[in-house]
Design a protein around this motif. Structure first.
Motif, PDB file in Angstrom:
ATOM      1  N   GLU A  73       0.818  -1.219   0.000  1.00 22.49           N
ATOM      2  CA  GLU A  73       0.000   0.000   0.000  1.00 22.49           C
ATOM      3  C   GLU A  73       0.848   1.265   0.000  1.00 22.49           C
ATOM      4  O   GLU A  73       0.574   2.211  -0.743  1.00 22.49           O
ATOM      5  CB  GLU A  73      -0.920   0.004   1.217  1.00 22.49           C
ATOM      6  N   SER A  74       1.908   1.299   0.823  1.00 20.62           N
ATOM      7  CA  SER A  74       2.711   2.514   0.937  1.00 20.62           C
ATOM      8  C   SER A  74       4.079   2.192   1.527  1.00 20.62           C
ATOM      9  O   SER A  74       4.283   1.126   2.121  1.00 20.62           O
ATOM     10  CB  SER A  74       2.010   3.553   1.816  1.00 20.62           C
ATOM     11  N   ILE A  75       5.009   3.151   1.362  1.00 24.71           N
ATOM     12  CA  ILE A  75       6.344   3.079   1.949  1.00 24.71           C
ATOM     13  C   ILE A  75       6.695   4.477   2.465  1.00 24.71           C
ATOM     14  O   ILE A  75       6.438   5.483   1.782  1.00 24.71           O
ATOM     15  CB  ILE A  75       7.407   2.639   0.917  1.00 24.71           C
ATOM     16  N   ASP A  76       7.271   4.553   3.660  1.00 20.61           N
ATOM     17  CA  ASP A  76       7.768   5.836   4.139  1.00 20.61           C
ATOM     18  C   ASP A  76       8.898   6.319   3.234  1.00 20.61           C
ATOM     19  O   ASP A  76       9.755   5.528   2.825  1.00 20.61           O
ATOM     20  CB  ASP A  76       8.300   5.706   5.573  1.00 20.61           C
ATOM     21  N   ILE A  77       8.886   7.589   2.938  1.00 25.80           N
ATOM     22  CA  ILE A  77       9.920   8.158   2.075  1.00 25.80           C
ATOM     23  C   ILE A  77      11.304   7.887   2.633  1.00 25.80           C
ATOM     24  O   ILE A  77      12.250   7.551   1.897  1.00 25.80           O
ATOM     25  CB  ILE A  77       9.703   9.681   1.897  1.00 25.80           C
ATOM     26  N   LYS A  78      11.460   7.998   3.942  1.00 24.52           N
ATOM     27  CA  LYS A  78      12.793   7.799   4.520  1.00 24.52           C
ATOM     28  C   LYS A  78      13.310   6.378   4.316  1.00 24.52           C
ATOM     29  O   LYS A  78      14.527   6.149   4.307  1.00 24.52           O
ATOM     30  CB  LYS A  78      12.770   8.146   6.012  1.00 24.52           C
ATOM     31  N   ASP A  79      12.389   5.406   4.096  1.00 21.32           N
ATOM     32  CA  ASP A  79      12.824   4.029   3.881  1.00 21.32           C
ATOM     33  C   ASP A  79      13.346   3.801   2.467  1.00 21.32           C
ATOM     34  O   ASP A  79      13.925   2.747   2.180  1.00 21.32           O
ATOM     35  CB  ASP A  79      11.666   3.062   4.162  1.00 21.32           C
ATOM     36  N   LEU A  80      13.138   4.797   1.587  1.00 19.36           N
ATOM     37  CA  LEU A  80      13.676   4.683   0.232  1.00 19.36           C
ATOM     38  C   LEU A  80      15.171   4.979   0.198  1.00 19.36           C
ATOM     39  O   LEU A  80      15.860   4.632  -0.758  1.00 19.36           O
ATOM     40  CB  LEU A  80      12.946   5.653  -0.710  1.00 19.36           C
ATOM     41  N   PHE A  81      15.667   5.664   1.220  1.00 15.82           N
ATOM     42  CA  PHE A  81      17.080   6.020   1.293  1.00 15.82           C
ATOM     43  C   PHE A  81      17.832   4.863   1.968  1.00 15.82           C
ATOM     44  O   PHE A  81      17.582   4.533   3.127  1.00 15.82           O
ATOM     45  CB  PHE A  81      17.264   7.306   2.096  1.00 15.82           C
ATOM     46  N   LYS A  82      18.744   4.237   1.257  1.00 18.32           N
ATOM     47  CA  LYS A  82      19.441   3.055   1.747  1.00 18.32           C
ATOM     48  C   LYS A  82      20.678   3.464   2.546  1.00 18.32           C
ATOM     49  O   LYS A  82      21.399   4.396   2.170  1.00 18.32           O
ATOM     50  CB  LYS A  82      19.861   2.158   0.579  1.00 18.32           C
ATOM     51  N   PRO A  83      20.946   2.737   3.628  1.00 15.88           N
ATOM     52  CA  PRO A  83      22.112   3.070   4.453  1.00 15.88           C
ATOM     53  C   PRO A  83      23.399   2.703   3.734  1.00 15.88           C
ATOM     54  O   PRO A  83      23.443   1.784   2.918  1.00 15.88           O
ATOM     55  CB  PRO A  83      21.899   2.237   5.716  1.00 15.88           C
ATOM     56  N   PHE A  84      24.446   3.419   4.088  1.00 14.26           N
ATOM     57  CA  PHE A  84      25.769   3.143   3.531  1.00 14.26           C
ATOM     58  C   PHE A  84      26.462   2.071   4.365  1.00 14.26           C
ATOM     59  O   PHE A  84      26.506   2.134   5.587  1.00 14.26           O
ATOM     60  CB  PHE A  84      26.613   4.414   3.518  1.00 14.26           C
ATOM     61  N   ASP A  85      27.006   1.065   3.728  1.00 16.66           N
ATOM     62  CA  ASP A  85      27.761   0.005   4.398  1.00 16.66           C
ATOM     63  C   ASP A  85      29.054  -0.185   3.615  1.00 16.66           C
ATOM     64  O   ASP A  85      29.026  -0.463   2.405  1.00 16.66           O
ATOM     65  CB  ASP A  85      26.938  -1.294   4.431  1.00 16.66           C
ATOM     66  N   PHE A  86      30.173  -0.086   4.312  1.00 16.88           N
ATOM     67  CA  PHE A  86      31.471  -0.134   3.628  1.00 16.88           C
ATOM     68  C   PHE A  86      31.681  -1.456   2.887  1.00 16.88           C
ATOM     69  O   PHE A  86      32.342  -1.502   1.859  1.00 16.88           O
ATOM     70  CB  PHE A  86      32.590   0.072   4.658  1.00 16.88           C
ATOM     71  N   PHE A  87      31.113  -2.552   3.405  1.00 17.49           N
ATOM     72  CA  PHE A  87      31.350  -3.862   2.811  1.00 17.49           C
ATOM     73  C   PHE A  87      30.248  -4.286   1.850  1.00 17.49           C
ATOM     74  O   PHE A  87      30.238  -5.426   1.401  1.00 17.49           O
ATOM     75  CB  PHE A  87      31.489  -4.914   3.933  1.00 17.49           C
ATOM     76  N   THR A  88      29.313  -3.393   1.565  1.00 16.25           N
ATOM     77  CA  THR A  88      28.216  -3.733   0.657  1.00 16.25           C
ATOM     78  C   THR A  88      28.349  -2.925  -0.625  1.00 16.25           C
ATOM     79  O   THR A  88      28.563  -1.713  -0.584  1.00 16.25           O
ATOM     80  CB  THR A  88      26.848  -3.437   1.316  1.00 16.25           C
ATOM     81  N   GLN A  89      28.211  -3.594  -1.748  1.00 16.62           N
ATOM     82  CA  GLN A  89      28.274  -2.908  -3.025  1.00 16.62           C
ATOM     83  C   GLN A  89      27.094  -1.936  -3.134  1.00 16.62           C
ATOM     84  O   GLN A  89      25.943  -2.307  -2.927  1.00 16.62           O
ATOM     85  CB  GLN A  89      28.204  -3.931  -4.168  1.00 16.62           C
ATOM     86  N   GLN A  90      27.403  -0.648  -3.445  1.00 21.32           N
ATOM     87  CA  GLN A  90      26.334   0.336  -3.611  1.00 21.32           C
ATOM     88  C   GLN A  90      25.680   0.147  -4.978  1.00 21.32           C
ATOM     89  O   GLN A  90      26.346  -0.142  -5.976  1.00 21.32           O
ATOM     90  CB  GLN A  90      26.898   1.752  -3.494  1.00 21.32           C
ATOM     91  N   THR A  91      24.348   0.310  -5.009  1.00 20.03           N
ATOM     92  CA  THR A  91      23.598   0.197  -6.255  1.00 20.03           C
ATOM     93  C   THR A  91      22.891   1.511  -6.531  1.00 20.03           C
ATOM     94  O   THR A  91      22.874   2.418  -5.706  1.00 20.03           O
ATOM     95  CB  THR A  91      22.561  -0.930  -6.147  1.00 20.03           C
TER      96      THR A  91
END
Length: 792
Positions: free
Chosen positions: A581-599
């Motif tokens: 139904e919906s998603i909070d806008i703030k949940d669209l922003f993904k956290p930065f993780d040094f060991f995770t490939q950014q997309t």
């Protein structure tokens, strides 16, 4: 209440965003920044005592030798960018080179460790002048044999329509013809004509003009200034004048400012401060004194109008013929030609045959600049006064005459422009009803006589300019709006914040404003011509729409939908055609993780940046081939309107005017914040009461002799009626292309006050003032002249 209703802030009197800092004294004005500098230099200027003179010699050696003096600037110095100034209004603050052309013009500038040392240094400067003929009266200046205000070797330029050969001081002209004016006057049943004068005056804002220029170690010059237009005025002119500066090495910040009304629309002090800091590599502060605000910063332009109207017996006005002269002061590279003031005589009433013959003339007085109303209050002083004479001659009610002749929505004015927003009829009817215009005033046996009057006013809005805005939506769901518009006390930030919250459908407390820093905020021309709500407001709306579009795309990608299936409101993305139904806008922003490939996608800490750019449609030239009649389907952008009603008492023994009841109405388009509009109405009325009845420049031997707050009279609480007798109303006609159908209103408030008071004065004592301001001295003379004529 629906979610949309909760977040619709248009038409609501939301509290000003800057109210707390101003009420608590925490707001930082330009002078509050001076305490940050330990090695601050102070700039003081020696000014011409003569209205016109050649500079024979200048000796600054003693001043330069005085301990504590850092540098001295003369007009002949090679690093002073005198010849690179775009036009005369930028010339005000720089020392003269070989000739002074008004009393108060800069001659020598000193930067010193203290104000006292700078003033002492000026006393050591020796200047030898050769006085030249001068002229401070615009009527004398128009004559073919008048003394030349400016020597031709200064290289002065003409207005749009070029020079006129009949006089050495005529700066330019504008001529317009609609229909057959001579034939219309021949067919008129009633003809009235008159000559009217509006005098020279100062804006008199509380805060004097000031700035601090700082040279930083990386070569950047930072300027903190209460001037207008950090991008479109200050940066533009300073980069032209100082080629050693670039867009990246000049940063301009505008703090909280205390009024302008057009006085700061051109850089009068900033070029000199920047030159001082470039020379010394030290911060320099330059603040005008109150006297300098009168004698050395821009004034309005006085206007003389000779007007003639012809009407049929039923009150239909069929002919208008006017001659108008703007006194532009000691302009060098000016653009004045009478057209600006003349627009006031063609924007309220639908008259089929109009002839305009307007000019601008130079005098040896303080150069002028746009003043609140752009010459229109001065020219409509003539129109509204003469309409009252016409009504009397027709034995017609003054309200009825006006309502019969006003332009209707969708009709064209004399220029040929289609008017798309005008509620002046409603405004006039409201003020007439409020002061009970039909009810005669009761008179008593004392020296006071009572009268009522009404008047209308219209003001053009410039089609020039560009505004940009950025809308930053942060990963916590908060919003930041970046703009560079001027905030001079009118509440622009608050109105823009309301627009953003409404467009984004979020709580207004989540919207922050960041303003007027050329290193941070995007381009905006300036906050003049009542343009901020319209131009910057449209840019803010577009920026919000762009940000919303980006959020839709990001949210749709998150759940596998097209952005057309996404709606953004209340800090959430809502979906159609999905099990989610919906998603909070703030949940669209993904956290930065040094060991995770950014997309691809939104990242915490990096806001979505919506971009908005708005430019009004350009004017269509009113000169050149195909425009020999001076007309054009688009000279201006849109028009604002106001009406005013006054009940006054006039003392026949002293000439004093006492304001008993005032009513002002405004057509603002759809008001964004009614309380802010009411503040604009109140401020405009009080200011206009001053220049209608009190304040103007007085000259003797070429010098202004009332350049102080004691002799230059301004309205106080003693000159205004009680609050219960001071009324206002907003009567909007939506502007089709305005943001939320809004338009500006500040300047139109000024226009009808003078003529409405003049009408009330006539009803009270039977004399018609022809010169503004209507001071007690002038009215008493009219009363005495009338008594003498009646006794014959």
């Amino acid at each position: 209440m629906s979610d949309c209703e909760k977040t619709n802030y248009i038409g609501k009197s939301v509290q000003r965003v800057d109210v707390h800092e101003k009420a608590t004294g925490k707001a930082k004005y330009f002078e509050d920044y001076q305490v940050q500098y330990r090695d601050l230099l102070h700039v003081k200027v020696l000014r011409s005592p003569h209205a016109h003179a050649k500079i024979v010699s200048i000796d600054v050696s003693a001043a330069e030798a005085l301990p504590g003096v850092a540098t001295v600037v003369k007009g002949s110095d090679p690093d002073l960018p005198w010849s690179d100034i775009a036009y005369g209004s930028s010339y005000y603050g720089n020392p003269a080179r070989h000739e002074v052309i008004w009393a108060g013009q800069a001659v020598v500038a000193v930067a010193a460790e203290t104000i006292e040392i700078a003033e002492q240094a000026l006393e050591l400067v020796k200047v030898v002048y050769e006085e030249l003929p001068y002229v401070t009266d615009q009527h004398i200046a128009m004559r073919p044999d008048a003394p030349e205000v400016i020597s031709p070797e200064l290289g002065f330029a003409a207005g749009y329509m070029g020079f006129q050969p009949e006089g050495p001081n005529v700066a330019g002209c504008y001529k317009m013809n609609l229909g057959d004016v001579d034939k219309a006057f021949a067919e008129a049943d009633v003809i009235v004509e008159g000559e009217y004068q509006a005098n020279k005056k100062s804006t008199s804002q509380i805060e004097c003009n000031g700035c601090i220029a700082e040279y930083q170690p990386d070569g950047v010059v930072k300027l903190i200034s209460n001037g207008m237009g950090v991008h479109g005025v200050l940066k533009k002119h300073l980069l032209t004048m100082y080629p050693q500066l670039t867009a990246s090495t000049l940063r301009i910040i505008q703090p909280v400012t205390g009024g302008s009304f057009g006085n700061r629309l051109f850089p009068t002090i900033e070029p000199l401060a920047v030159l001082m800091t470039l020379r010394t590599k030290r911060p320099c502060s330059y603040v005008l004194s109150r006297k300098e605000m009168f004698t050395s910063s821009p004034s309005n332009w006085p206007v003389f109008t000779k007007l003639k109207l012809g009407a049929k017996k039923d009150g239909a006005i069929i002919a208008e013929d006017f001659y108008l002269v703007e006194d532009a002061g000691a302009q060098i590279r000016g653009y004045y030609d009478g057209r600006l003031s003349a627009s006031g005589l063609m924007c309220v009433y639908n008259i089929p045959n109009v002839r305009c013959d307007s000019y601008a003339v130079r005098t040896n007085t303080m150069p002028c600049a746009p003043y609140r109303g752009l010459g229109v209050p001065e020219s409509e002083w003539a129109m509204e006064n003469l309409l009252d004479e016409l009504a009397e001659k027709l034995n017609m009610d003054p309200l009825e005459l006006r309502l019969k002749n006003i332009i209707k929505n969708g009709e064209c004015n004399a220029y040929g422009e289609k008017v798309t927003s005008i509620a002046i009829g409603k405004c006039l009817e409201a003020v007439a009803k409020s002061i009970e215009l039909d009810e005669p005033c009761q008179q008593d046996d004392g020296p006071w006589r009572y009268g009522k009057g009404i008047a209308a006013g219209g003001k053009q809005n410039t089609p020039l300019g560009r505004a940009e805005a950025d809308c930053l939506i942060h990963s916590d769901g908060s919003v930041e709006i970046l703009v560079s518009c001027d905030e001079q006390g009118m509440g622009a930030q608050s109105a823009l914040r309301q627009m953003a919250a409404t467009e984004l459908q979020i709580d207004i407390d989540r919207v922050k404003m960041t303003r007027s820093d050329t290193a941070v905020t995007p381009y905006d021309n300036f906050g003049a011509s009542s343009r901020t709500t319209y131009t910057t407001g449209n840019a803010v709306v577009i920026a919000c729409q762009d940000a919303i579009d980006q959020l839709k795309e990001a949210a749709g990608r998150e759940v596998g939908l097209a952005k057309k299936q996404v709606t953004i409101k209340n800090g959430k993305a809502y979906f159609v055609g999905s099990n989610i139904e919906s998603i909070d806008i703030k949940d669209l922003f993904k956290p930065f993780d040094f060991f995770t490939q950014q997309t691809w996608g939104l990242l915490q800490g990096t806001p979505v940046r919506g971009r908005g750019v708005f430019c009004p449609a350009p004017a269509v030239p009113w000169f050149g081939p195909g425009h020999e009649d001076g007309r054009t389907p688009r000279m201006w952008n849109w028009y604002q309107y106001s009406a005013f009603g006054a009940e006054v008492a006039v003392n026949i023994e002293t000439g004093q005017i006492k304001l008993l009841k005032l009513v002002s109405t405004a057509d603002t388009g759809n008001p964004i914040n009614p309380k802010l509009v009411e503040g604009q109405i109140d401020g405009g009325v009080i200011m206009a009461l001053g220049f209608s009845t009190l304040d103007y420049h007085m000259y003797e031997n070429g010098k202004m002799i009332n350049a102080n707050m004691s002799d230059y009279r301004l309205p106080t609480v003693l000159e205004t009626p009680l609050q219960k007798n001071f009324m206002r109303a907003i009567l909007p006609d939506p502007l089709p292309d305005g943001p939320f159908n809004a338009k500006g209103c500040a300047e139109s408030m000024m226009i009808p006050i003078g003529p409405a008071i003049a009408a009330a004065v006539y009803q009270a004592i039977g004399v018609r003032p022809k010169e503004m301001p209507m001071t007690a001295e002038r009215l008493l003379k009219l009363i005495k002249d009338k008594e003498a004529n009646d006794a014959k």
